[in-house]
Design an enzyme around this catalytic site. Structure first.
Site: not given
Length: 472
Positions: A305, A429, A431
């Site tokens: 990440c 994000d 992820h």
């Protein structure tokens, strides 16, 4: 070197005409003055072609053909000089359904975007009506240099809802003629002996109210050798000299052209800003690409990440023209940390995490970009960082990498009220593991506004705030 057009952020239709015009001439001598004179005469010939009745504009993906110098003659016959430019849209075929709608007389619904694009192709008629004379051949023996190149013209004008085809064609032809004059200047300026450098038109969208600007650069000459030209443009247009506007990476990306690399750009633009009492929104400035898990055939799910957040930041510096290098891969990021002595050789091609400090080091090593680090001892303190974060986006405008525990995110902006202290964070994000589907990414919150509760209230966080280099 510059053509300034009306700001395309206003409503209207952008007419963009592109084509390739042949430039050729014979040089009887290598004398510089004589060579320049011959090239100028060749450009005169090209400009005469553009102004002649043989010049033709075809509306791409449509049957519409316009002769701009024949009293704006056009086909089909429904198109007249007084036809509004925006009424050309129903003739443009983009798929079978739209083709059926046009043939059945149903107009397409107008796009919701503020500006639409009509692409045109510049062509020249090569046949003449009537009988052709017999060719006459002659042979002359002499020693000279033959120069030939192709000029990639690319002109843009903005029309409003009341502009007709006739009005717009007149502006386009004027812009084409002016662009050829600018191409001549650049060609002569950068000519080396009998070698011609192709003049390359590029469009740049400047802050309001300056709008869209077209600049002619010599193709093949790197940005590093054009700093004096960029400085002149900054002075001419009264732009600050602490950030790049006219590097090739800053060239305007037209809304109707897909990005070829497959990454989503600026997914946050489709979001609705949160409403706070006496609050303001402070956002990332410019263009970035969304990097996340599982892209580029790289399975980094569960450990990559921070790498992806770093890649998003690197894409921002690349697309704003601050750096020319490509976005680094995971291996290149790891090798950079080994090169500076931060990691052991075994770190390369491992699946080990990195944090904000490593992101700061890699930005400095690979991009020459410095960063500030903000330390937060626990997540609950992030709610009090509104002023610092707002100042960063207002003055630097770069994406922020934030790491805490084993998670990393990218902060793209804040909504903050200095009177009430309310705050929301715009989070990208890394992820996400799915495809580049903008609706899924925004509907499911992979790019979205989050409240203070988004952060682990007891975990510590480090934020990497990249700083803009002072260059043009």
């Amino acid at each position: 070197m510059v053509v300034v057009d009306t700001n395309p952020s206003l409503s209207g239709t952008l007419l963009r005409v592109r084509g390739r015009l042949k430039l050729s001439c014979l040089l009887d001598s290598t004398d510089v003055l004589l060579a320049h004179k011959a090239i100028s005469e060749a450009f005169d010939t090209v400009r005469s072609q553009v102004k002649s009745e043989s010049c033709v504009l075809t509306v791409c993906d449509s049957p519409v053909i316009i002769w701009p110098n024949k009293s704006v003659k056009a086909t089909p016959e429904e198109i007249t000089p007084d036809t509004l430019c925006e009424d050309l849209h129903p003739w443009i075929q983009t798929d079978e359904q739209e083709s059926f709608s046009r043939k059945s007389g149903k107009k397409k619904s107008k796009k919701s975007s503020a500006v639409s694009i009509i692409d045109l192709h510049l062509m020249m008629e090569v046949t003449k009506p009537g009988p052709l004379p017999a060719p006459i051949l002659s042979r002359t023996v002499q020693s000279n240099h033959f120069l030939s190149t192709t000029l990639p013209v690319d002109c843009v004008v903005l029309t409003n809802c009341s502009d007709t085809v006739k009005d717009s064609c007149e502006r386009l032809m004027e812009a084409l003629t002016h662009q050829l004059c600018e191409m001549e200047k650049v060609t002569l300026q950068h000519m080396k002996g009998t070698r011609l450098l192709v003049p390359e038109p590029l469009h740049f969208l400047l802050p309001e109210p300056k709008g869209l600007v077209t600049v002619i650069y010599p193709a093949g000459v790197p940005d590093s050798q054009l700093e004096s030209q960029r400085m002149e443009l900054h002075q001419q247009l009264e732009l600050p000299d602490d950030r790049p506007y006219f590097r090739r990476a800053n060239a305007y990306h037209f809304p109707n052209e897909p990005y070829r690399d497959g990454y989503l750009r600026n997914p946050h633009l489709v979001l609705t800003h949160p409403t706070l009492d006496d609050g303001k929104v402070y956002l990332v400035q410019g263009i970035y690409s969304y990097y996340h898990y599982m892209q580029d055939r790289m399975d980094d799910n569960g450990w990559g990440c921070a790498y992806r957040s770093l890649q998003t930041i690197c894409s921002w510096f690349q697309q704003q023209g601050y750096v020319e290098r490509s976005v680094p891969t995971h291996k290149e990021i790891q090798q950079a940390l080994v090169d500076i002595g931060d990691k052991q050789v075994s770190f390369v091609e491992s699946r080990q995490w990195i944090g904000s400090i490593e992101v700061q080091a890699v930005l400095n090593q690979l991009l020459g970009v410095t960063s500030k680090i903000m330390f937060v001892s626990q997540g609950s303190e992030l709610a009090s960082k509104g002023r610092e974060l707002a100042s960063h986006f207002l003055n630097e405008g770069t994406p922020i990498m934030i790491g805490g525990g084993v998670l990393a995110h990218t902060i793209l902006g804040v909504a903050w009220s200095k009177t009430t202290g309310q705050i929301r964070y715009l989070i990208l994000d890394p992820h996400f593991t799915g495809a580049e589907d903008l609706q899924v990414i925004t509907d499911k919150g992979w790019c979205g506004w989050k409240g203070p509760e988004f952060w682990d209230q007891t975990a510590y966080y480090n934020l990497c705030l990249p700083q803009k280099p002072k260059i043009i």
